[in-house]
Design an enzyme around this catalytic site. Sequence first.
Site, short mmCIF file in Angstrom:
data_model
loop_
_atom_site.label_atom_id
_atom_site.label_comp_id
_atom_site.label_asym_id
_atom_site.label_seq_id
_atom_site.Cartn_x
_atom_site.Cartn_y
_atom_site.Cartn_z
N ALA A 335 -6.75 15.98 46.22
CA ALA A 335 -6.70 14.71 46.93
C ALA A 335 -5.36 14.03 46.64
O ALA A 335 -4.64 14.41 45.72
CB ALA A 335 -7.86 13.82 46.51
N ASN A 337 -4.78 10.88 45.63
CA ASN A 337 -4.70 9.73 44.73
C ASN A 337 -4.26 10.10 43.31
O ASN A 337 -3.61 9.31 42.64
CB ASN A 337 -6.03 8.97 44.71
N LYS A 360 -4.07 24.03 47.02
CA LYS A 360 -3.47 23.29 48.13
C LYS A 360 -3.53 21.80 47.82
O LYS A 360 -4.61 21.21 47.78
CB LYS A 360 -4.22 23.55 49.43
N PRO A 361 -2.39 21.15 47.60
CA PRO A 361 -2.40 19.71 47.41
C PRO A 361 -2.59 18.99 48.74
O PRO A 361 -2.43 19.59 49.81
CB PRO A 361 -1.01 19.41 46.83
N VAL A 414 -16.30 12.44 51.65
CA VAL A 414 -17.60 13.03 51.95
C VAL A 414 -17.55 13.87 53.23
O VAL A 414 -18.05 15.00 53.26
CB VAL A 414 -18.69 11.94 52.03
N GLU A 434 -16.12 17.19 44.53
CA GLU A 434 -16.00 15.87 43.91
C GLU A 434 -15.59 14.93 45.02
O GLU A 434 -14.44 14.94 45.47
CB GLU A 434 -14.99 15.90 42.76
N CYS A 468 -11.84 7.32 43.40
CA CYS A 468 -13.14 7.65 43.99
C CYS A 468 -14.31 7.03 43.22
O CYS A 468 -15.34 6.70 43.80
CB CYS A 468 -13.32 9.17 44.06
N LYS A 639 -26.12 12.97 44.82
CA LYS A 639 -26.31 12.70 46.25
C LYS A 639 -25.05 13.10 47.03
O LYS A 639 -24.51 14.19 46.82
CB LYS A 639 -26.71 11.23 46.46
N GLY A 642 -21.23 14.57 45.72
CA GLY A 642 -20.71 15.87 45.36
C GLY A 642 -21.68 16.82 44.70
O GLY A 642 -22.85 16.51 44.49
N GLU A 646 -16.55 18.59 37.18
CA GLU A 646 -15.23 18.86 36.64
C GLU A 646 -15.29 18.53 35.14
O GLU A 646 -16.10 17.71 34.70
CB GLU A 646 -14.18 17.97 37.31
#
Length: 672
Positions: A335, A337, A360-361, A414, A434, A468, A639, A642, A646
């Site tokens: 992601a 962030n 893959k970023p 999501v 995640e 997140c 829920k 995810g 991690e």
Amino acid sequence: MVIARSSPIADDGRARQLVEMTIDSLAELGFVGTTLVQIAGRAGVSPGLVAHYFGDKEGLLEAVFRALTTRLGARLRLRLAQAEGPRERLQAVIDTNLAPEELDGATSKVWLAFWGHVRHQPRLFRIQRVYQRRMLSNLRHPLRALVSAEEAPALAATIAAMIDGVWLRGALSEWSEIDGDSACALIGSFVDSRLAAIPAAPPPRREIVPCNPATGEVLARIAVTDKGGLDAAVARARAAQPAWAALAPRDRGRILHRAANLLRERNLELARIETLNTGKPVQETEAVDVLSGADCLEYYAGVAATVAGQHLDLGAEAFGYTRREPLGVVAGIGAWNYPLQIACWKAAPALACGNAMIFKPAEQTPLTASALEEVFRDAGLPDGIFQVVQGYGPLGRALVTHRDIAKVSLTGSVPTGRAVMAAAAPGLKAVTLELGGKSPLIVFEDAALDNAVSGAMLANFYSTGQVCSNGTRVFVHRSVLNAFLERLAARTARLVVGDPLDPATQIGPLVTETQMNIVLGHIERARREGVRLLTGGKRLTEGDLARGWFVAPTIFVAEDDRASIVRDEVFGPVMTVLPFDDEEEVIARANATEFGLAAGVFTADITRAHRVIARLEAGTCWINQYNVTPIELPFGGYKASGLGRENGLAAIEHYTRLKSVYVAMTDIDCPY
């Protein structure tokens, strides 16, 4: 197209039964004839029990409407997972909405009942708006691969109108004038004719162009990895992985440890790159982003030599043991962030277990993943074991569906998580997801208020709110609400917004102009819905801020949990404070969301803290703290937030497969 439902209705069998009976009643008696008393009589229960689950008739009908849209969304996901190209995905949307299940007499009558009253029922109208937005999104997505970005929205709206119009005409005539197959063929023919008349979509983008969010200036131009490049990367990984897996685990650990040391040595350099690319203040990136990645590599360097199975005593005749073995070549999708930290969180356990990783970023923030690839190379990691590929959504889909990728780990939204899971399903490919959240942070009346304010600010304004796990629903006991808001507003007013490369800056820009506009859209919607704005709520354009994508730290105070700002993930510097009166109430409200990533509790009563945490439906929780994520603790959600975890030892389970071995100690006792 899935609509969130509160967990008591989603999980309780009696509630689901009452929803089904209401659907039957609506089909027979219509909207007016369906009442709580009538439903209770059908179910053989008291009206009070129905009211317990749904509150009133509007709440019951809202649950039914959500159930219908959720069923439709589930059917659509299955069809989309089976569709192979954009035209097939487009037809899947058409076919699902006009499928036989949606055209039978009872279902048609229920939908008609809702459409007839939706404008007069705010809760139903909100669901209907989400339903319409999801349909348009599901149509626009494949259209963008078939026509230009300018043409896609209008064509999607036209197709949606045709679907709705054909369905309405058919439902009103009880499907005596047209059948579903003919309707699907008719709309499909229209789509084909329009596609033939509209100029084709532009060729795939050949490069990624990351920008500085504080100035809009271009930082780099990076070539996109095409299909041939991806196949070559996977082939290199497959060739290199067996030797890496055969290496002594302690030797794999030594390489990871050297990489951790190199990250620390290059902290200032990499932190500056991260700040330029993400807009996060350098005071954050120097203290957290790079060093937390180094901590992760160091932790799994130590774990590598401890990955082991079990010995099982099966008596005198045999014993057994298990082996944890690497999966092979795995994929990581990051992601925007926390680009470097996320790359480390995925790579470290994967490599420690003997896998190779293709990473893959996010296309918005591609720079530090390539820097991590260089760090690994300098630390002595064999070629092919960690490789970075660069690209947009199509490359991500190609990575997920590649036959030689054994597992995918995604950090993202999501909707993206659902798309990845659907794409991985045909190959029964393991996924770790995640995803997003709308997490509760609960402040009880006995909490240390200054500490709670600190937690709420970190849970909403750190990294400009683009985290997140942020606790964006701040529930504060009514008895201390005014004092909490007074301190919160005063401290928020002192936050320094500015150049993220300035060490004094505390709040930087949003990562992209698109993200800024999304956040401003959420703010404007909240104001239209009458939610009280305490501070902020606007774009900042004074002086040099006008060049970037800055939004003022924003605080809303909401009395109604149904407000969009309370339910939707914003992903920006926007906090919503909600008063509550007692423990039972706040637990129910905290859990009334489709998300379940994180939660926090602030109280001086440690017994209550543990009691409340045990009842919150969230995978990552804090007591009198927020958003601290030591690498030793597993991180992940419940829920829609995810699957899998991690960090910690729990991550090892997601990067290994378990083999059971039975060892006989006596001859076989064979009856033939």
